[in-house]
Design a protein around this motif. Structure first.
Motif, PDB file in Angstrom:
ATOM      1  N   ALA A   1       0.817  -1.344   0.139  1.00 17.94           N
ATOM      2  CA  ALA A   1       0.360   0.152  -0.087  1.00 17.94           C
ATOM      3  C   ALA A   1       0.868   1.158  -0.079  1.00 17.94           C
ATOM      4  CB  ALA A   1      -0.926  -0.043   1.215  1.00 17.94           C
ATOM      5  N   GLU A   2       2.033   1.136   0.613  1.00 17.88           N
ATOM      6  CA  GLU A   2       2.758   2.395   0.866  1.00 17.88           C
ATOM      7  C   GLU A   2       3.324   2.462  -0.463  1.00 17.88           C
ATOM      8  OE1 GLU A   2       3.522   4.611   3.378  1.00 17.88           O
ATOM      9  OE2 GLU A   2       1.811   4.037   4.246  1.00 17.88           O
ATOM     10  N   ARG A   3       3.749   1.588  -1.216  1.00 18.23           N
ATOM     11  CA  ARG A   3       4.424   1.610  -2.406  1.00 18.23           C
ATOM     12  C   ARG A   3       3.531   2.337  -3.439  1.00 18.23           C
ATOM     13  NH1 ARG A   3       4.731  -2.173  -6.388  1.00 18.23           N
ATOM     14  NH2 ARG A   3       4.234  -3.594  -4.700  1.00 18.23           N
ATOM     15  N   LYS A   4       2.384   1.721  -3.335  1.00 19.25           N
ATOM     16  CA  LYS A   4       1.338   2.146  -4.523  1.00 19.25           C
ATOM     17  C   LYS A   4       0.999   3.557  -4.196  1.00 19.25           C
ATOM     18  CE  LYS A   4       0.174  -1.458  -6.783  1.00 19.25           C
ATOM     19  NZ  LYS A   4       0.531  -1.405  -8.046  1.00 19.25           N
ATOM     20  N   ILE A   5       0.996   4.065  -3.006  1.00 20.64           N
ATOM     21  CA  ILE A   5       0.563   5.677  -2.608  1.00 20.64           C
ATOM     22  C   ILE A   5       1.891   6.305  -3.110  1.00 20.64           C
ATOM     23  CG2 ILE A   5       0.506   7.260  -0.813  1.00 20.64           C
ATOM     24  CD1 ILE A   5      -1.017   4.931   0.756  1.00 20.64           C
ATOM     25  N   ARG A   6       3.196   5.901  -2.832  1.00 22.00           N
ATOM     26  CA  ARG A   6       4.309   6.857  -3.440  1.00 22.00           C
ATOM     27  C   ARG A   6       4.506   6.837  -4.959  1.00 22.00           C
ATOM     28  NH1 ARG A   6       6.721   3.918   0.874  1.00 22.00           N
ATOM     29  NH2 ARG A   6       7.634   2.475  -0.534  1.00 22.00           N
ATOM     30  N   GLU A   7       3.808   5.640  -5.874  1.00 17.46           N
ATOM     31  CA  GLU A   7       4.002   5.672  -7.093  1.00 17.46           C
ATOM     32  C   GLU A   7       2.945   6.689  -7.607  1.00 17.46           C
ATOM     33  OE1 GLU A   7       3.313   1.692  -8.360  1.00 17.46           O
ATOM     34  OE2 GLU A   7       5.560   0.974  -7.584  1.00 17.46           O
ATOM     35  N   ALA A   8       1.724   6.387  -6.919  1.00 20.88           N
ATOM     36  CA  ALA A   8       0.705   7.520  -7.282  1.00 20.88           C
ATOM     37  C   ALA A   8       1.041   9.031  -7.076  1.00 20.88           C
ATOM     38  CB  ALA A   8      -0.758   6.990  -6.675  1.00 20.88           C
ATOM     39  N   LEU A   9       1.708   9.347  -6.117  1.00 24.08           N
ATOM     40  CA  LEU A   9       2.268  10.748  -5.728  1.00 24.08           C
ATOM     41  C   LEU A   9       3.278  11.133  -7.011  1.00 24.08           C
ATOM     42  CD1 LEU A   9       2.601  10.886  -1.802  1.00 24.08           C
ATOM     43  CD2 LEU A   9       1.285  12.290  -2.952  1.00 24.08           C
ATOM     44  N   ALA A  10       4.168  10.268  -7.262  1.00 24.73           N
ATOM     45  CA  ALA A  10       5.084  10.491  -8.399  1.00 24.73           C
ATOM     46  C   ALA A  10       4.399  10.606  -9.607  1.00 24.73           C
ATOM     47  CB  ALA A  10       6.262   9.446  -8.225  1.00 24.73           C
ATOM     48  N   GLU A  11       3.419  10.098  -9.814  1.00 25.40           N
ATOM     49  CA  GLU A  11       2.616  10.183 -11.096  1.00 25.40           C
ATOM     50  C   GLU A  11       1.875  11.366 -11.239  1.00 25.40           C
ATOM     51  OE1 GLU A  11       0.812   6.271 -11.687  1.00 25.40           O
ATOM     52  OE2 GLU A  11       2.731   5.503 -11.982  1.00 25.40           O
ATOM     53  N   GLY A  12       1.714  11.944 -10.091  1.00 25.10           N
ATOM     54  CA  GLY A  12       0.753  13.135 -10.115  1.00 25.10           C
ATOM     55  C   GLY A  12      -0.756  12.676  -9.968  1.00 25.10           C
ATOM     56  N   ALA A  13      -1.238  11.571  -9.601  1.00 26.10           N
ATOM     57  CA  ALA A  13      -2.732  11.278  -9.258  1.00 26.10           C
ATOM     58  C   ALA A  13      -3.238  11.941  -8.406  1.00 26.10           C
ATOM     59  CB  ALA A  13      -2.471   9.736  -8.823  1.00 26.10           C
ATOM     60  N   PHE A  14      -2.729  12.855  -7.392  1.00 25.78           N
ATOM     61  CA  PHE A  14      -3.319  13.397  -6.203  1.00 25.78           C
ATOM     62  C   PHE A  14      -3.331  14.952  -6.583  1.00 25.78           C
ATOM     63  CE2 PHE A  14      -1.821   9.516  -4.014  1.00 25.78           C
ATOM     64  CZ  PHE A  14      -2.905   9.128  -3.646  1.00 25.78           C
ATOM     65  N   ASP A  15      -2.868  15.217  -7.759  1.00 26.07           N
ATOM     66  CA  ASP A  15      -2.678  16.686  -7.945  1.00 26.07           C
ATOM     67  C   ASP A  15      -3.979  17.325  -8.441  1.00 26.07           C
ATOM     68  OD1 ASP A  15      -0.043  16.428  -7.559  1.00 26.07           O
ATOM     69  OD2 ASP A  15       0.664  16.387  -9.729  1.00 26.07           O
ATOM     70  N   ASN A  16      -4.864  16.854  -8.942  1.00 28.33           N
ATOM     71  CA  ASN A  16      -6.011  17.537  -9.322  1.00 28.33           C
ATOM     72  C   ASN A  16      -7.200  16.980  -8.720  1.00 28.33           C
ATOM     73  OD1 ASN A  16      -4.823  19.057 -11.383  1.00 28.33           O
ATOM     74  ND2 ASN A  16      -4.647  17.194 -12.697  1.00 28.33           N
ATOM     75  N   LEU A  17      -7.155  16.837  -7.426  1.00 24.84           N
ATOM     76  CA  LEU A  17      -8.461  16.444  -6.627  1.00 24.84           C
ATOM     77  C   LEU A  17      -9.112  17.697  -6.118  1.00 24.84           C
ATOM     78  CD1 LEU A  17      -6.711  14.118  -4.002  1.00 24.84           C
ATOM     79  CD2 LEU A  17      -8.115  13.221  -6.190  1.00 24.84           C
ATOM     80  N   GLU A  18     -10.574  17.178  -6.244  1.00 26.90           N
ATOM     81  CA  GLU A  18     -11.525  18.320  -5.747  1.00 26.90           C
ATOM     82  C   GLU A  18     -11.136  18.922  -4.336  1.00 26.90           C
ATOM     83  OE1 GLU A  18     -16.212  19.015  -5.037  1.00 26.90           O
ATOM     84  OE2 GLU A  18     -15.625  17.224  -6.224  1.00 26.90           O
TER      85      GLU A  18
END
Length: 128
Positions: A8-25
């Motif tokens: 889970a930690e690895r998946k979260i770090r990967e998503a952060l690096a890819e910008g998956a959390f950049d455009n959240l409402e």
């Protein structure tokens, strides 16, 4: 850490690096905490109506009244002379407050909101 937590930690770090959390409402704004997610949904609207009109559930109002009664009893004890009649009246008053506390505790939705009964003798001893 167990294996699932590592994944889970690895998946979260990967998503952060890819910008998956950049455009959240709501990004950059405080969280809306006006609603309690743990509140019973059947009571949510009633509590919102009470809150918006300056009221609280009856058990909360009763807790405030009890706190005022306890504080008043303590102030009266501090001002009282050490006569036996005064102490007997104080004990009776604390017994009445304790009856109200027990009734209040039956109405609260969780033991987390229970009030402890008072010990008149401890209060008297602390005042001396």
């Amino acid at each position: 850490m167990d294996q699932w937590e590592n994944i889970a930690e690895r998946k979260i770090r990967e998503a952060l690096a890819e910008g998956a959390f950049d455009n959240l409402e709501g990004k950059g704004r405080p969280l809306d905490l006006s609603e309690d997610p743990y509140q019973d949904p059947s009571l949510r609207m009633a509590h919102r109506l009470l809150r918006n009109n300056g009221f609280a559930p009856a058990w909360i109002e009763e807790a405030k009244d009890l706190e005022h009664a306890i504080e008043k009893a303590r102030r009266d004890l501090a001002r009282a002379t050490a006569g036996q009649r005064t102490l007997d009246e104080f004990r009776e008053r604390i017994a009445e407050i304790n009856r109200r506390i027990l009734a209040h505790n039956l109405k609260t939705p969780s033991t987390q909101f229970h009030m402890r009964p008072l010990d008149a003798e401890d209060l008297i001893a602390a005042q001396s």
